[in-house]
Design an enzyme around this catalytic site. Structure first.
Site, mmCIF file in Angstrom:
data_model
loop_
_atom_site.group_PDB
_atom_site.id
_atom_site.type_symbol
_atom_site.label_atom_id
_atom_site.label_comp_id
_atom_site.label_asym_id
_atom_site.label_seq_id
_atom_site.Cartn_x
_atom_site.Cartn_y
_atom_site.Cartn_z
ATOM 1 N N SER A 241 1.500 16.661 4.379
ATOM 2 C CA SER A 241 2.779 16.881 3.702
ATOM 3 C C SER A 241 3.700 17.791 4.531
ATOM 4 C CB SER A 241 2.513 17.538 2.348
ATOM 5 O OG SER A 241 1.830 18.752 2.556
ATOM 6 N N ARG A 243 5.100 20.334 3.332
ATOM 7 C CA ARG A 243 4.692 21.703 2.972
ATOM 8 C C ARG A 243 3.655 22.224 3.969
ATOM 9 N NH1 ARG A 243 0.595 24.375 1.104
ATOM 10 N NH2 ARG A 243 -0.692 22.509 1.211
ATOM 11 N N GLY A 245 3.070 21.033 6.972
ATOM 12 C CA GLY A 245 3.657 21.067 8.313
ATOM 13 C C GLY A 245 4.414 22.357 8.584
ATOM 14 N N GLU A 262 2.823 15.135 11.996
ATOM 15 C CA GLU A 262 3.068 13.801 11.420
ATOM 16 C C GLU A 262 3.134 13.995 9.909
ATOM 17 O OE1 GLU A 262 3.547 11.043 13.054
ATOM 18 O OE2 GLU A 262 2.765 11.434 15.053
ATOM 19 N N CYS A 296 2.365 7.078 4.372
ATOM 20 C CA CYS A 296 3.538 7.836 4.812
ATOM 21 C C CYS A 296 4.710 6.894 5.031
ATOM 22 C CB CYS A 296 3.215 8.618 6.077
ATOM 23 S SG CYS A 296 2.479 7.592 7.349
HETATM 24 P P1 NAD Z 1 -1.703 17.626 2.522
HETATM 25 O O1 NAD Z 1 -0.566 18.253 3.233
HETATM 26 O O2 NAD Z 1 -2.027 18.096 1.154
HETATM 27 O O3 NAD Z 1 -3.042 17.816 3.391
HETATM 28 C C1 NAD Z 1 -3.126 17.310 4.712
HETATM 29 C C2 NAD Z 1 -4.162 18.112 5.487
HETATM 30 O O4 NAD Z 1 -3.632 19.423 5.725
HETATM 31 C C3 NAD Z 1 -5.481 18.319 4.730
HETATM 32 O O5 NAD Z 1 -6.550 18.256 5.663
HETATM 33 C C4 NAD Z 1 -5.320 19.720 4.183
HETATM 34 O O6 NAD Z 1 -6.547 20.343 3.920
HETATM 35 C C5 NAD Z 1 -4.582 20.388 5.338
HETATM 36 N N1 NAD Z 1 -3.871 21.611 4.976
HETATM 37 C C6 NAD Z 1 -3.052 21.814 3.917
HETATM 38 N N2 NAD Z 1 -2.598 23.093 3.921
HETATM 39 C C7 NAD Z 1 -3.147 23.686 5.016
HETATM 40 C C8 NAD Z 1 -3.074 25.013 5.548
HETATM 41 N N3 NAD Z 1 -2.363 25.969 4.962
HETATM 42 N N4 NAD Z 1 -3.760 25.289 6.673
HETATM 43 C C9 NAD Z 1 -4.495 24.319 7.281
HETATM 44 N N5 NAD Z 1 -4.614 23.055 6.815
HETATM 45 C C10 NAD Z 1 -3.948 22.755 5.686
HETATM 46 O O7 NAD Z 1 -1.432 16.042 2.539
HETATM 47 P P2 NAD Z 1 -2.238 14.868 1.806
HETATM 48 O O8 NAD Z 1 -1.946 14.915 0.348
HETATM 49 O O9 NAD Z 1 -3.661 14.853 2.265
HETATM 50 O O10 NAD Z 1 -1.542 13.583 2.455
HETATM 51 C C11 NAD Z 1 -0.353 13.022 1.992
HETATM 52 C C12 NAD Z 1 0.814 13.442 2.864
HETATM 53 O O11 NAD Z 1 0.552 13.149 4.231
HETATM 54 C C13 NAD Z 1 2.075 12.680 2.520
HETATM 55 O O12 NAD Z 1 3.164 13.552 2.573
HETATM 56 C C14 NAD Z 1 2.162 11.639 3.646
HETATM 57 O O13 NAD Z 1 3.462 11.160 3.883
HETATM 58 C C15 NAD Z 1 1.644 12.431 4.796
HETATM 59 N N6 NAD Z 1 1.155 11.561 5.860
HETATM 60 C C16 NAD Z 1 1.909 11.452 6.998
HETATM 61 C C17 NAD Z 1 1.511 10.592 8.004
HETATM 62 C C18 NAD Z 1 2.331 10.433 9.254
HETATM 63 O O14 NAD Z 1 1.805 9.906 10.222
HETATM 64 N N7 NAD Z 1 3.595 10.837 9.270
HETATM 65 C C19 NAD Z 1 0.313 9.865 7.880
HETATM 66 C C20 NAD Z 1 -0.433 10.015 6.714
HETATM 67 C C21 NAD Z 1 0.001 10.871 5.714
#
Ligand code: NAD
Length: 510
Positions: A241, A243, A245, A262, A296
């Site tokens: 997400s 957030r 990123g 990403e 995504c």
């Molecule tokens: P998320 O942001 O909740 O989690 C993604 C990853 O980040 C997980 O492994 C999570 O544990 C980790 N994470 C979260 N906060 C963190 C922190 N503070 N420190 C370290 N790691 C942390 O996302 P999600 O719900 O798993 O996936 C859905 C999101 O991902 C959607 O917004 C989607 O668009 C996006 N996404 C983007 C792409 C792309 O290539 N652009 C591909 C797939 C998914």
């Protein structure tokens, strides 16, 4: 557990270790038990890793890297070729596990493993093409060149919705670039990560290189944060997400490390009044309903010429009526569940927000009640909402199958509305008019990382660079020259003469 028998062939037990450093580490943290989104029932557990486990994984990865970076890149490619073969052998079980754990239908689970195989094949070829430039020097008897070198230990953080492919995009390319890895998967899909690591590391273990594919299952606070602040990880590739990123960019930026982001999308598909409506309808249904709207690149907004609005709406509503919702492992199912109860709540909240902001629900709009074994699953109805571009909810990515249908007057208005959101991942236009298509692809057209003509927003091939602009994070992965993100560039000037001329003609002394 009987219907999950295939899991044992992938090495998944009822309770599993949560870290790998070339061998499986007997982690001692609390049990993380992912939920089968199709039934709401628990799946096998993983014991969380802690900081000490993390340190062990990074240390082993660093040591393996010191030897790995000395192998010629085509030799590294040979290992990746064998990883691709292992994935081919285990495609069915791995595809089934992806489907079981994240709820996408089996065909899409298989497609995800095929994507891993494709990127492995791509990386094998790439291992002989890590080209640098030679550059003309302004000084006599000098030459300049660029060389690309491995980075070190790369941190990979992945999202739940592509629990295998996102890692493979990173790891296969980065392996041939000469790096080691530490993978922190989503806590919603750790079993796929365990199985992928087991299958792929088998190839590397034979020669003591298993630690190149380090794995760590733990909380964001305990191991996620450790990765972001760890100077030993020169690159963090993070998918998820916006957030997340922002946190990654800030923490990695603070130590002047590199991040490859990403993040979320809010993808628009424009349908002009000269479009092939049959083609557009099929592309929209796959783009908006596929993976239950949890890609995504999911189509979230359709910008449709007002003259054909009603006709397209009718075709879409008809098509949505035929979508069979249910068990993702049932071949008749077209749409599985959302990932968890929170995702259903977010779907419901977004529909309510859209209604209160003036949206009109054309079909769907509520959770879907499944029966029998599936009664505890997280199902919703694929939903179409007639909307206006200025509704605040339309600016957001809701990770669910909600499609906003927005009337437009022509190509210029469509481009303006499409670009007027914070995200910039994928976009598409359906038209038979070459002028409109080329305008869409030009510098005054789509501002997204992906811009398609007469093809939907989702389902990218691995050969192109994948990623998006603005709040999507700017990263590029997969094909084209994305490999450069996983290497460091060195510019070298060699003087093969007997004089020491200075650049810019500077005279210094004498
Ligand atoms: P998320 O942001 O909740 O989690 C993604 C990853 O980040 C997980 O492994 C999570 O544990 C980790 N994470 C979260 N906060 C963190 C922190 N503070 N420190 C370290 N790691 C942390 O996302 P999600 O719900 O798993 O996936 C859905 C999101 O991902 C959607 O917004 C989607 O668009 C996006 N996404 C983007 C792409 C792309 O290539 N652009 C591909 C797939 C998914």
């Amino acid at each position: 557990m009987s219907q999950y028998d295939f899991l044992s062939s992938l090495g998944i037990q009822d309770v599993n270790p949560g870290a790998y450093d070339g061998t499986w580490i007997d982690t001692t943290g609390p049990e993380l038990r992912p939920i089968n989104p199709a039934t709401g029932k628990p799946l096998p557990a993983v014991k969380d890793a802690n900081r000490a486990d993390y340190r062990r994984v990074v240390k082993a990865a660093q040591q393996a890297w010191l030897r790995w970076r000395e192998l010629p890149a085509p030799k590294r490619g040979e290992y990746v070729r064998r990883i691709g073969e292992k994935l081919r052998e285990r495609k069915d079980e791995l595809g089934q596990l992806v489907s079981l754990e994240c709820g996408k239908i089996y065909q899409e689970g298989l497609g995800e493993i095929q994507e891993c195989i494709d990127i492995a094949d791509f990386a094998v070829g790439l291992s002989r093409q890590l080209y640098g430039l030679t550059i003309a020097s302004e000084r006599p008897q000098h030459h300049m060149r660029e060389t690309w070198h491995p980075l070190g230990v790369v941190g990979i953080i992945t999202a739940f919705n592509f629990p295998a492919a996102v890692w493979a995009w990173n790891a296969c390319v980065s392996l041939v670039c000469g790096n080691a890895h530490v993978w922190k998967p989503s806590r919603k899909t750790p079993l796929t990560a365990l199985a992928m690591t087991r299958v792929c590391a088998e190839v590397l273990e034979e020669d003591g290189f298993g630690a190149l594919l380090g794995l760590i299952v733990g909380t964001d606070d305990e191991v996620g944060n450790a990765m972001l602040t760890d100077q030993r990880l020169p690159l963090i590739s993070a998918t998820g997400s916006v957030r997340m990123g922002r946190i990654v960019a800030e923490k990695v930026g603070k130590r002047l490390g590199r991040s490859l982001l990403e993040l979320g999308g809010n993808n628009a598909l424009t349908v002009l009044d000269d479009a092939d409506l049959g083609l557009a309808t099929r592309a929209i249904v796959f783009g908006a309903v596929g993976t239950a709207g949890q890609r995504c690149t999911t189509t979230r907004r359709v910008l449709v010429h007002h003259k054909i609005h009603d006709e397209l709406a009718r075709r879409l509503v008809d098509a949505y009526g035929t979508v069979k919702i249910g068990d993702p492992l049932d071949p008749a199912t077209l749409m599985g569940p959302l990932i968890d109860a929170q995702a259903v709540a977010q779907f419901e909240a977004a529909v309510e927000a859209a209604k209160s902001q003036g949206g009109e629900v054309l079909t769907g709009g509520t959770a879907h009640r499944a029966e029998g074994d599936l009664a505890g699953g997280f199902y919703v109805q694929p939903t179409i909402i007639k909307a206006r571009a200025d509704m605040p909810i339309v600016q957001e990515e809701t990770f669910a199958p909600i499609l906003y249908l927005i009337p437009i007057k022509g190509v210029n208005e469509a481009i303006r509305i499409q670009n007027d959101v914070p995200q910039g991942l994928s976009s598409a236009i359906f038209t038979r008019n070459v002028r409109h298509a080329e305008r869409f692809l030009s510098a005054v057209g789509s501002d997204c990382g992906i811009a398609n003509v007469n093809i939907g927003t989702s389902g990218a091939e691995i050969g192109g660079a994948f990623g998006g602009e603005k709040e999507t994070g700017g990263g590029r992965e997969s094909g084209s020259d994305s490999w450069k993100a996983y290497m460091r560039r060195q510019t070298s000037t060699v003087n093969w003469g007997t004089e020491l001329p200075l650049a810019q003609g500077i005279q210094f002394g004498e």
